[in-house]
Design a protein around this motif. Structure first.
Motif, PDB file in Angstrom:
ATOM      1  N   GLY A  33       0.926  -1.278  -0.124  1.00  0.00           N
ATOM      2  CA  GLY A  33       0.212  -0.045   0.020  1.00  0.00           C
ATOM      3  C   GLY A  33       0.756   1.144   0.025  1.00  0.00           C
ATOM      4  N   PHE A  34       1.946   1.043   0.652  1.00  0.00           N
ATOM      5  CA  PHE A  34       2.912   2.370   0.920  1.00  0.00           C
ATOM      6  C   PHE A  34       3.260   2.630  -0.768  1.00  0.00           C
ATOM      7  N   LEU A  35       3.875   1.574  -1.199  1.00  0.00           N
ATOM      8  CA  LEU A  35       4.444   1.720  -2.755  1.00  0.00           C
ATOM      9  C   LEU A  35       3.494   2.194  -3.698  1.00  0.00           C
ATOM     10  N   ALA A  36       2.224   1.574  -3.450  1.00  0.00           N
ATOM     11  CA  ALA A  36       1.264   2.098  -4.482  1.00  0.00           C
ATOM     12  C   ALA A  36       0.856   3.596  -4.314  1.00  0.00           C
ATOM     13  N   LYS A  37       0.816   3.957  -2.854  1.00  0.00           N
ATOM     14  CA  LYS A  37       0.559   5.556  -2.852  1.00  0.00           C
ATOM     15  C   LYS A  37       1.825   6.116  -3.450  1.00  0.00           C
ATOM     16  N   PHE A  38       2.763   5.673  -2.944  1.00  0.00           N
ATOM     17  CA  PHE A  38       4.243   6.349  -3.426  1.00  0.00           C
ATOM     18  C   PHE A  38       4.172   6.731  -4.808  1.00  0.00           C
ATOM     19  N   TYR A  39       3.923   5.587  -5.729  1.00  0.00           N
ATOM     20  CA  TYR A  39       3.922   5.768  -7.151  1.00  0.00           C
ATOM     21  C   TYR A  39       3.053   6.586  -7.796  1.00  0.00           C
ATOM     22  N   VAL A  40       1.769   6.406  -7.081  1.00  0.00           N
ATOM     23  CA  VAL A  40       0.736   7.473  -7.602  1.00  0.00           C
ATOM     24  C   VAL A  40       1.072   8.886  -7.372  1.00  0.00           C
ATOM     25  N   VAL A  41       1.812   9.143  -6.085  1.00  0.00           N
ATOM     26  CA  VAL A  41       1.986  10.418  -5.876  1.00  0.00           C
ATOM     27  C   VAL A  41       3.123  11.096  -6.923  1.00  0.00           C
ATOM     28  N   SER A  42       4.312  10.102  -6.866  1.00  0.00           N
ATOM     29  CA  SER A  42       5.253  10.671  -7.834  1.00  0.00           C
ATOM     30  C   SER A  42       4.927  10.786  -9.268  1.00  0.00           C
ATOM     31  N   ALA A  43       3.961   9.908  -9.566  1.00  0.00           N
ATOM     32  CA  ALA A  43       3.395  10.194 -11.036  1.00  0.00           C
ATOM     33  C   ALA A  43       2.557  11.589 -11.056  1.00  0.00           C
ATOM     34  N   ALA A  44       1.907  11.869 -10.127  1.00  0.00           N
ATOM     35  CA  ALA A  44       1.232  13.096 -10.008  1.00  0.00           C
ATOM     36  C   ALA A  44       2.116  14.279 -10.199  1.00  0.00           C
ATOM     37  N   VAL A  45       3.049  14.204  -9.209  1.00  0.00           N
ATOM     38  CA  VAL A  45       4.256  15.366  -9.213  1.00  0.00           C
ATOM     39  C   VAL A  45       5.227  15.385 -10.598  1.00  0.00           C
ATOM     40  N   GLY A  46       5.353  14.350 -11.218  1.00  0.00           N
ATOM     41  CA  GLY A  46       6.033  14.236 -12.364  1.00  0.00           C
ATOM     42  C   GLY A  46       5.317  14.864 -13.379  1.00  0.00           C
ATOM     43  N   ASN A  47       3.950  14.929 -13.343  1.00  0.00           N
ATOM     44  CA  ASN A  47       2.906  15.593 -14.378  1.00  0.00           C
ATOM     45  C   ASN A  47       2.797  17.103 -13.868  1.00  0.00           C
ATOM     46  N   GLY A  48       3.272  17.461 -12.822  1.00  0.00           N
ATOM     47  CA  GLY A  48       3.096  18.978 -12.438  1.00  0.00           C
ATOM     48  C   GLY A  48       1.761  18.864 -11.619  1.00  0.00           C
ATOM     49  N   SER A  49       1.271  17.968 -11.374  1.00  0.00           N
ATOM     50  CA  SER A  49      -0.174  18.256 -10.609  1.00  0.00           C
ATOM     51  C   SER A  49       0.268  18.235  -9.148  1.00  0.00           C
ATOM     52  N   TYR A  50       0.810  19.273  -8.437  1.00  0.00           N
ATOM     53  CA  TYR A  50       1.177  19.428  -7.072  1.00  0.00           C
ATOM     54  C   TYR A  50      -0.012  19.194  -6.140  1.00  0.00           C
ATOM     55  N   THR A  51      -1.047  20.094  -6.447  1.00  0.00           N
ATOM     56  CA  THR A  51      -2.307  20.150  -5.736  1.00  0.00           C
ATOM     57  C   THR A  51      -2.722  18.597  -5.687  1.00  0.00           C
ATOM     58  N   LEU A  52      -3.078  18.041  -6.468  1.00  0.00           N
ATOM     59  CA  LEU A  52      -3.636  16.969  -6.504  1.00  0.00           C
ATOM     60  C   LEU A  52      -2.785  16.013  -5.634  1.00  0.00           C
ATOM     61  N   ALA A  53      -1.445  15.891  -5.930  1.00  0.00           N
ATOM     62  CA  ALA A  53      -0.291  14.943  -5.032  1.00  0.00           C
ATOM     63  C   ALA A  53      -0.673  15.437  -3.460  1.00  0.00           C
ATOM     64  N   VAL A  54      -0.710  16.589  -3.027  1.00  0.00           N
ATOM     65  CA  VAL A  54      -0.961  17.164  -1.784  1.00  0.00           C
ATOM     66  C   VAL A  54      -2.375  16.603  -1.253  1.00  0.00           C
ATOM     67  N   VAL A  55      -3.371  16.773  -2.056  1.00  0.00           N
ATOM     68  CA  VAL A  55      -4.707  16.241  -1.706  1.00  0.00           C
ATOM     69  C   VAL A  55      -4.632  14.815  -1.366  1.00  0.00           C
ATOM     70  N   ALA A  56      -4.063  14.150  -2.065  1.00  0.00           N
ATOM     71  CA  ALA A  56      -3.740  12.563  -2.067  1.00  0.00           C
ATOM     72  C   ALA A  56      -3.174  12.380  -1.006  1.00  0.00           C
ATOM     73  N   MET A  57      -1.916  12.847  -0.448  1.00  0.00           N
ATOM     74  CA  MET A  57      -1.456  12.536   0.627  1.00  0.00           C
ATOM     75  C   MET A  57      -2.337  12.968   2.016  1.00  0.00           C
ATOM     76  N   LEU A  58      -3.081  14.035   2.023  1.00  0.00           N
ATOM     77  CA  LEU A  58      -3.887  14.467   3.090  1.00  0.00           C
ATOM     78  C   LEU A  58      -4.854  13.348   3.211  1.00  0.00           C
TER      79      LEU A  58
END
Lengths: 219, 539
Positions: free
Chosen positions: B401-426
């Motif tokens: 689960g950790f790796l899954a969330k990590f790769y999702v967030v890094s994909a979002a960051v790689g795309n420049g969607s920082y807000t989405l990444a922050v929302v996902a982590m919250l």
């Protein structure tokens, strides 16, 4: 969506038989549609509906949409109206329906409004050239082969797999009907011994387990 | 007039390419014929047969994976795309099918159902999901969707002694049929705009043509997203899922939450990334909004639930938000993150609902949070496995689960969607609160008078619960418990409690497999991760 291209044989030569067919079919459609609405007996309404659908099928043939015409008769006139008749007969055909008081007062003005809106929409669309993308597989009407054979060809070549896997849907439908309609076995408790009867106003999300003694209680 | 111009060119059918689907569709037929010819015997043989079929389908997926390599191709006149993405997902569906059969076995023993229908419908449903993942044509996507969904509607209604089961099925059916109709309308509009339903041809048409007035195309795309958004229970198309998850028999809920979502995401990849990849600037914002809404609403509503199956339903909505965030990045990294998340999520959610099926008892009745108190002292192994699965869903380190969330967030960051990444982590933090609350309860004392959870947890409940229309019936459940029970039920449950307190064999196997996979693949991530990275699509 397909533009009404002038027939290659010439407008005048085709126009008169076409026009006659159209007028007759359209008259049948309109008269029967009015009959559906105004007949008092629901069985007569259903039979008028069959006549309407036949008239539409004739219009389809005139538009060289033979497949649609066949489907119209087989599916709508054959299956759906028969289903209507089943329902009418099961509910009791001799019981007069009280239609003097409208149960939904808003539906008449709403129906009038929507009808006018659809007419306006059709008129607007008829005057617009609506550009779509590439031509479909079945080709334009009046092409080298009729659309029945085009559709048959597409069914057994391009859409072979979709055609075959619809059989899985039929299997699921049969299993589902058998499972859900199976009478309870002797000795099997049925839904009635669930903790609450459905008439008590239990809403969908309410926890059904609230009155069950928990496991710990009997330990 | 009907001149047949030449013989029909029947397309070549590469049976190896559709072998997993064929196994998942053929095995139920064999099983039904078998059940018609034999009378005696319990559900054990159906379970064994389904597990064998699942292993066979899994091996067929592996065979396709190995054979297709990096050279994807289309099969059966372009209706099927054979690539590593479809092989990966077919493998997941085959695993889910086998795990479902094991859970369904315990359920069938407990509820005294000996027929083959439940595993048969499960396999048919999985075949529909496989077709969606491998679909090369929107018509195949639709038929796969229907095969999967209609089987699920029936499966949801399988518990005929419980009204909630029938209600769940009816609700799922009505809303599902509605969403299927929207999806079909989307196909029609897409066909109108592009002239084809074939995914490869839509992609090449859109790549080589500029559709000037593209209202029809965009409307079609929106409807396709709505139809699939319903299947993956993305907010705002999620309203069915808590009720349906709660009402369905727990094994069916496990299967539904894993397979229907995974198939929906696979179809979204096919439709959006492949067919409409050139229109990504048009669909990315829509998916972005769906992802944010799912993360926020799923996360918040998870915390205020008291019924564990409803909690898991809302938490799976927030999982859907994560996967949509991966999809939104529209990149190869996002697709790999999606594949990995779906694989990890499938195992974790099936394991979690396996525990729910065990705790629920006859008819899945006791799903209140209080039923889970002290589970670890009653069944230490089950409690431990559930803890692992919940921590995995929360995204704790050393789990998949950790790796899954990590790769999702890094994909979002790689795309420049920082807000989405922050929302996902919250959102991950908020839902972690809920998972930890269950875990605390598992290891808490099992005295019935103890109030559940940390004291502050329940305070916002009445206001929030009322505002979203959630039932409040669980309040005071314990006080009423000993008073209102009809005598029939007391007698019935008293005889069954002893039997239920044993963990079924199938449930044990499923829990062991899911928990072990969650930890082992979390500590030693490279096998699954490499597979997810190699799960490329055809274009």
């Amino acid at each position: 969506m397909i533009g009404l291209a002038p027939s290659p044989i010439g407008l005048l030569a085709v126009a008169i038989p076409d026009l006659a067919t159209f007028v007759v079919a359209a008259a049948v459609v309109l008269a029967s549609a009015i009959g559906v609405v105004i007949s008092r007996n629901p069985v007569h309404s259903a039979l008028f509906l069959v006549a309407t659908l036949f008239g539409v099928a004739v219009l389809f043939v005139e538009q060289q949409a033979e497949f649609l015409a066949a489907v119209q008769i087989i599916v709508y006139a054959g299956a759906i109206v028969v289903l209507f008749l089943f329902v009418i007969m099961l509910l009791g055909v001799d019981r007069p329906e009280k239609i003097s008081k409208d149960p939904l007062p808003a539906q008449r003005p709403l129906a009038a409004f929507l009808g006018l809106a659809v007419v306006a929409e059709v008129l607007a669309l008829a005057n617009t050239h609506w550009s779509t993308g590439a031509k479909g597989t079945a080709g334009p009407p009046g092409g080298p082969a009729s659309n029945v054979s085009d559709l048959a060809r597409a069914t057994f070549t391009t859409y072979l797999l979709p055609f075959e896997i619809t059989s899985a849907l039929l299997v699921i439908a049969v299993i589902g009907a058998v499972v859900l309609a199976r009478p309870p076995r002797p000795g099997e408790h049925h839904a009635e011994d669930d903790e609450q009867a459905p008439t008590e106003g239990r809403s969908l999300g309410e926890q059904p387990g609230v009155v069950e003694p928990r496991q710990e209680a009997s330990r | 007039m009907a001149v047949i111009a030449g013989a029909l060119a029947i397309p070549h059918i590469s049976y190896i390419s559709i072998l997993p689907e064929l196994i998942a569709m053929g095995a139920p037929m064999v099983m039904l014929l078998w059940s018609a010819t034999t009378r005696s015997g319990g559900p054990g043989r159906w379970t064994a047969f389904t597990v064998v079929a699942s292993v066979a389908a899994f091996l067929a997926s592996v065979e396709i994976w190995v054979k297709v390599g990096t050279h994807p191709y289309t099969a059966v006149a372009g209706a099927i795309l054979v690539d590593r993405f479809s092989a990966f997902l077919s493998g997941i569906f085959a695993v889910a099918m086998g795990l479902f059969a094991l859970l369904a076995h315990d359920w069938a023993v407990r509820e005294d159902e000996s027929g083959p229908e439940l595993p048969a419908l499960g396999m048919l449903s999985a075949s529909g999901a496989m077709l969606m993942a491998a679909a090369g044509d929107l018509v195949v996507v639709f038929l796969g969707l229907e095969i999967m969904s209609i089987a699920l509607y029936v499966m949801a209604a399988m518990n005929r002694r419980r009204l909630a089961s029938g209600e769940a099925a009816l609700k799922y059916f009505v809303l599902g049929a509605f969403s299927s109709a929207i999806f079909l309308y989307g196909i029609a509009l897409t066909y109108g705009a592009t002239g084809t339903t074939n995914i490869a041809r839509i992609a090449s048409y859109l790549a080589s043509n500029v559709v000037v007035s593209n209202g029809v195309l965009l409307a079609g795309m929106a409807m396709l997203i709505v139809g699939l958004g319903f299947k993956v229970a993305a907010v705002p198309f999620h309203t069915w899922s808590p009720d349906v998850y709660q009402g369905s028999p727990s094994p069916v809920t496990a299967f539904m939450s894993a397979v229907a979502k995974a198939a929906g995401f696979a179809a979204l990849v096919r439709v959006l990334m492949e067919a409409m990849g050139t229109l990504r600037l048009d669909w990315q914002p829509a998916i972005y909004v769906l992802a944010v809404l799912s993360l926020v609403v799923g996360g918040i509503l998870t915390v205020v639930q008291r019924d564990v199956k409803r909690m898991l339903a809302y938490s799976s909505i927030s999982h859907a938000g994560f996967v949509l965030a991966a999809l939104q990045s529209a990149s190869a990294a996002g697709r790999s993150a999606l594949a990995y998340y779906v694989a990890a999520y499938t195992l974790m959610i099936i394991g979690s609902f396996a525990v729910a099926g065990h705790v629920g008892g006859p008819g899945d009745r006791s799903q209140d949070l209080s039923s889970y108190r002290g589970l670890s002292s009653r069944h230490p192994a089950v409690g431990f496995a559930f803890t692992i699965l919940l921590l995995g869903q929360a995204g704790a380190p050393f789990t998949t689960g950790f790796l899954a969330k990590f790769y999702v967030v890094s994909a979002a960051v790689g795309n420049g969607s920082y807000t989405l990444a922050v929302v996902a982590m919250l959102s991950a933090v908020v839902t972690a609160f809920f998972y930890l609350r269950i875990v605390l309860g598992l290891y808490g004392s099992e005295e019935p008078s103890t109030p559940e959870g940390p004291p502050g947890v329940l305070e916002p409940q009445p206001a929030l619960v009322g505002s979203v229309g959630e039932p409040q019936a669980s309040h005071g459940a314990e006080e009423r418990g000993s008073v209102v029970v009809p005598e029939v039920l007391v007698a019935a449950s008293a005889t069954q409690v002893i039997e239920v307190s044993e963990v079924g064999a199938g449930t044990s196997v499923v829990l062991a497999l899911c928990a072990a996979a969650t930890v082992v693949l979390g500590v030693w991530p490279s096998p699954l991760l490499d597979l997810a990275k190699a799960a490329t699509i055809i274009f």
